[in-house]
Every structure is written in C-alpha cells, then in structure tokens.
Design an enzyme around this catalytic site. Sequence first.
Site, PDB file in Angstrom:
ATOM      1  CG  ASN A 129     -91.460  54.220  11.652  1.00 46.44           C
ATOM      2  OD1 ASN A 129     -90.715  55.003  11.086  1.00 46.44           O
ATOM      3  ND2 ASN A 129     -91.113  52.985  11.952  1.00 46.44           N
TER       4      ASN A 129
ATOM      5  CG  PHE B 226     -94.115  52.747   9.637  1.00 47.04           C
ATOM      6  CD1 PHE B 226     -94.591  54.045   9.453  1.00 47.04           C
ATOM      7  CD2 PHE B 226     -94.863  51.876  10.421  1.00 47.04           C
ATOM      8  CE1 PHE B 226     -95.780  54.457  10.027  1.00 47.04           C
ATOM      9  CE2 PHE B 226     -96.061  52.279  11.001  1.00 47.04           C
ATOM     10  CZ  PHE B 226     -96.518  53.571  10.803  1.00 47.04           C
TER      11      PHE B 226
ATOM     12  CG  ASN C 207     -93.633  49.871  23.123  1.00 50.71           C
ATOM     13  OD1 ASN C 207     -92.941  50.582  23.840  1.00 50.71           O
ATOM     14  ND2 ASN C 207     -94.541  49.028  23.611  1.00 50.71           N
TER      15      ASN C 207
ATOM     16  NE  ARG D 224    -100.483  56.262  13.022  1.00 50.69           N
ATOM     17  CZ  ARG D 224    -100.078  55.435  12.055  1.00 50.69           C
ATOM     18  NH1 ARG D 224     -99.519  55.896  10.956  1.00 50.69           N
ATOM     19  NH2 ARG D 224    -100.222  54.135  12.193  1.00 50.69           N
TER      20      ARG D 224
ATOM     21  CG  ASP E  89    -104.449  47.970  17.180  1.00 50.55           C
ATOM     22  OD1 ASP E  89    -103.299  47.751  17.599  1.00 50.55           O
ATOM     23  OD2 ASP E  89    -105.102  47.122  16.539  1.00 50.55           O
ATOM     24  CB  THR E  90    -102.887  51.041  12.427  1.00 51.00           C
ATOM     25  OG1 THR E  90    -103.002  52.365  12.945  1.00 51.00           O
ATOM     26  CG2 THR E  90    -102.986  51.096  10.911  1.00 51.00           C
TER      27      THR E  90
HETATM   28  P1  ITT Z   1     -97.979  49.884  19.175  1.00 52.74           P
HETATM   29  O1  ITT Z   1     -96.916  49.913  20.199  1.00 52.74           O
HETATM   30  O2  ITT Z   1     -98.617  51.229  18.951  1.00 52.74           O
HETATM   31  O3  ITT Z   1     -98.992  48.796  19.385  1.00 52.74           O
HETATM   32  P2  ITT Z   1     -97.385  48.383  16.721  1.00 52.74           P
HETATM   33  O4  ITT Z   1     -96.292  48.528  15.705  1.00 52.74           O
HETATM   34  O5  ITT Z   1     -97.519  47.071  17.461  1.00 52.74           O
HETATM   35  O6  ITT Z   1     -97.217  49.594  17.765  1.00 52.74           O
HETATM   36  P3  ITT Z   1    -100.047  47.979  15.690  1.00 52.74           P
HETATM   37  O7  ITT Z   1    -100.335  46.958  16.724  1.00 52.74           O
HETATM   38  O8  ITT Z   1    -101.095  49.029  15.465  1.00 52.74           O
HETATM   39  O9  ITT Z   1     -98.707  48.772  15.997  1.00 52.74           O
HETATM   40  O10 ITT Z   1     -99.692  47.211  14.351  1.00 52.74           O
HETATM   41  C1  ITT Z   1     -99.991  47.728  13.141  1.00 52.74           C
HETATM   42  C2  ITT Z   1     -99.256  47.040  12.020  1.00 52.74           C
HETATM   43  O11 ITT Z   1     -99.613  47.752  10.829  1.00 52.74           O
HETATM   44  C3  ITT Z   1     -97.737  47.091  12.111  1.00 52.74           C
HETATM   45  O12 ITT Z   1     -97.211  45.993  11.386  1.00 52.74           O
HETATM   46  C4  ITT Z   1     -97.374  48.350  11.371  1.00 52.74           C
HETATM   47  O13 ITT Z   1     -96.116  48.278  10.766  1.00 52.74           O
HETATM   48  C5  ITT Z   1     -98.495  48.458  10.332  1.00 52.74           C
HETATM   49  N1  ITT Z   1     -98.870  49.863  10.186  1.00 52.74           N
HETATM   50  C6  ITT Z   1     -99.444  50.671  11.119  1.00 52.74           C
HETATM   51  N2  ITT Z   1     -99.600  51.912  10.645  1.00 52.74           N
HETATM   52  C7  ITT Z   1     -99.117  51.890   9.373  1.00 52.74           C
HETATM   53  C8  ITT Z   1     -98.963  52.858   8.369  1.00 52.74           C
HETATM   54  O14 ITT Z   1     -99.332  54.126   8.559  1.00 52.74           O
HETATM   55  N3  ITT Z   1     -98.442  52.493   7.212  1.00 52.74           N
HETATM   56  C9  ITT Z   1     -98.046  51.221   6.985  1.00 52.74           C
HETATM   57  N4  ITT Z   1     -98.131  50.241   7.881  1.00 52.74           N
HETATM   58  C10 ITT Z   1     -98.659  50.568   9.068  1.00 52.74           C
END
Ligand code: ITT
Length: 192
Positions: free
Chosen positions: A11, A148, A8, A177, A68-69
């Site tokens: 970015n 982001f 969802n 990523r 997931d990140t």
């Molecule tokens: P999904 O729908 O894919 O779950 P999400 O935004 O909830 O989207 P995550 O659960 O993986 O994604 O949350 C990861 C957090 O880390 C979220 O606050 C992102 O803004 C941040 N994040 C993820 N990738 C990033 C990146 O490449 N650079 C900076 N912040 C990142």
Amino acid sequence: MKLLLATNNVNKRIEFQSLLPATITLLSLEDVAIHEELPEHEKTIEGNSLSKAKYASEKAGIPCIAEDTGLEVYALNQEPGVYSARYAGKNATSADNIKLLLQRLDTISDRKARFKTVITYYENGQYEQFEGIIEGRIAEFEKGSNGFGYDSVFIPEGLDKTFAEMNLEQKNEYSHRKRAFVRFLSFYRNKL
Ligand code: ITT
C-alpha cells in the site's frame, strides 16, 4: 531516473507511485533481489526510516528511499508511535491493532492523534530526512473501506470523514506521506 523504494508494504508503494513524476521510475526490493525483512530495531521513527534506507541502499549499491510511519495518539503518550505495525503483538494484523487502539481509548474523550512519516534518502553513506505530519483524531468506530492500516479510524483535522472514506487522490491532499514526499521531491529534483 531510477530510484529504489525500500518497503515491503504494497500500500505504501501504491501511494508513492501515485505521487511520482513520470521522470522517476521506482524500483522495488524484488527488483534488486532483496527478499528479507528490513531492519527496524530502533526506538524512533527517524531511526527506523534510516536503518531501512541504509540497509537497502548498501545491499543494492544504489540510492534508495525508505520511510517509517507512526500513528501518535496524544492521550496515550504518543502510542502506538514507532510500534504502530506491531501494536497488538509481533504478528498483529491491522484489525488487531485497531481493536486494541479503540479499546484503550474507550473511556478517554481526548482522541487527538497525528500521523507522522519520515522519508530517508540514502546515497553513498550520506542521508537526508523529510518529515510529514497530519493532525487529526481517532474515530469512535471504523468507517470506510479504502486505504490500509489505521485509515479507517483516522479523521484529519477539520474534516468529518476517515482516510478510508476517501479515494487515494483525496487522501493525498492531506496525508503525512504526501507532505513528506513533497519535501523529498524538492530536494531530489536538484539531482535530476
Ligand atoms: P515497511 O516495509 O515500509 O517497513 P511497514 O508496514 O512495516 O512497511 P511501518 O513500519 O512504517 O510500515 O509501519 C507503520 C504502521 O502504520 C503499519 O501498521 C501501517 O499499516 C500503518 N500505516 C502506515 N502508513 C499508514 C497510512 O497512510 N494510513 C494508515 N495506516 C498507516
């Protein structure tokens, strides 16, 4: 070849799109009429990555990738980690999360951190996972306006600018990523 990307996060989607070979078309959750939140109740990045991919693939009936990140800060026992999106609370914005992170590091000189992404490919009850890590450190204050999430406070190892001071092409040279995606792609190419 069509592949469902279960996220969802707009970015993330833009970044995946920039990495894809032209032979692969990404489907979004909207394309397969999934409008609800994806399940993310596990205690690990691997667990949440799997639960999102499994849920979307089973509901749509097609192969799917999800990721997931987490941002892991060494001096904070790898926090915020799996809780990166909700570090400052359930409905926290990125600005709230960054504010809390900088507060917690205020008196700490060791600012080493890493981003970790786990991509899960899920198809017919089987799955594979692909990890990507970038080591770096947390800046003293926010810099840059691209990207982001935590991009404005993350400086990759060996550099002196944050991800938010880079364009997407530059971020892709280093990013967690991209690293996970390269591994996924070498697996997925064998299926094409
Ligand atoms: P999904 O729908 O894919 O779950 P999400 O935004 O909830 O989207 P995550 O659960 O993986 O994604 O949350 C990861 C957090 O880390 C979220 O606050 C992102 O803004 C941040 N994040 C993820 N990738 C990033 C990146 O490449 N650079 C900076 N912040 C990142």
